[in-house]
Design an enzyme around this catalytic site. Structure first.
Site, short mmCIF file in Angstrom:
data_model
loop_
_atom_site.label_atom_id
_atom_site.label_comp_id
_atom_site.label_asym_id
_atom_site.label_seq_id
_atom_site.Cartn_x
_atom_site.Cartn_y
_atom_site.Cartn_z
N SER A 48 37.56 45.98 38.27
CA SER A 48 37.38 44.56 38.40
C SER A 48 38.47 43.56 38.21
CB SER A 48 36.07 44.08 37.46
OG SER A 48 36.52 44.01 36.34
N ILE A 49 39.44 44.12 37.41
CA ILE A 49 40.69 43.14 37.19
C ILE A 49 41.50 43.03 38.33
CG2 ILE A 49 42.79 43.16 35.70
CD1 ILE A 49 41.24 44.60 33.43
#
Length: 248
Positions: A48-49
């Site tokens: 998700s980063i």
């Protein structure tokens, strides 16, 4: 023995950029490139980063296509980024002079120019442990590599073999994973009950090494591998274990 020696030789020849990000009230990126160095594209893999919207097009429980996500993005709308604005892939791409926003590979509105200047294959909820993406139906790192193979063929069809090889060798590749492995698979869900911390992090490190070697085999040479951030301060962990005040 021969395989280990070959792998060691390959790893030693990789140009690994070790980057760290400070997760404070604001992410600050400062990169100074050598004179006359041109980076044609930025390409991201992981979780998700650096997911810039791939999970919008995947049947997964890990979603961020709703407010307040995106409130500080262009237009103030959620884009599939797990952030109020841009994510590190966007910030780094702008810092090295490529573009201000890195699109998701699965974005149905992707253009040829997008492909040539870089995309993100990352998926929120993915990780180095193959169990991690299965738990939430995210895009595994193996599947991300399969999409990358498609990408290579598309770029070749657009600009030819020679330019394709140049893009692969000179672009900046990001690998950002590990947070979901540690926070979700290992600690919260206890999906690896027979592993202690040392053996589990060894599993993660071996997976990361294998992934980097596969990228190298495709002709990639500029690879940045990010470590996991302080997991006790991410929103989910503060909610689960931070008490009423949601402290880190």
């Amino acid at each position: 023995m021969k395989d280990n020696t070959s792998r060691s030789s390959s790893c030693s020849s990789l140009k690994l950029c070790l980057l760290s990000i400070l997760f404070l009230t604001e992410t600050v990126v400062a990169i100074k490139l050598p004179p006359n160095l041109k980076i044609p594209a930025l390409i991201a893999f992981g979780d998700s980063i650096v997911d810039t919207g791939n999970n919008n097009n995947v049947k997964t429980v890990v979603k961020c296509d709703f407010q307040p996500y995106g409130i500080n993005f262009q237009g103030g709308v959620p884009t599939g980024r797990f952030c109020d604005g841009r994510v590190p892939a966007d910030l780094l791409a702008e810092e090295v002079g490529i573009k201000s926003v890195v699109p998701a590979y699965l974005d149905p509105n992707l253009t040829p120019k997008d492909l040539l200047t870089g995309v993100s294959f990352a998926s929120g909820g993915s990780g180095y442990d193959p169990i991690t993406p299965k738990l939430v139906a995210a895009i595994s790192l193996q599947k991300q590599l399969e999409y990358f193979e498609e990408y290579i063929e598309k770029v070749k069809n657009l600009v030819g073999e020679e330019r394709k090889n140049f893009i692969l060798a000179n672009s900046l590749f990001l690998l950002v994973a590990g947070s979901d492995d540690i926070a979700n698979t290992y600690y919260d869900l206890h999906a690896r009950p027979h592993y202690d911390v040392d053996s589990y992090t060894t599993l993660m490190a071996n997976s990361a090494s294998d992934f980097v070697n596969k990228l190298y085999g495709y002709g990639v040479r500029r690879i940045a591998v990010f470590g996991a951030p302080p997991l006790g301060c991410i929103p989910s962990q503060r909610t689960l274990g931070g008490g009423l005040l949601r402290v880190c």
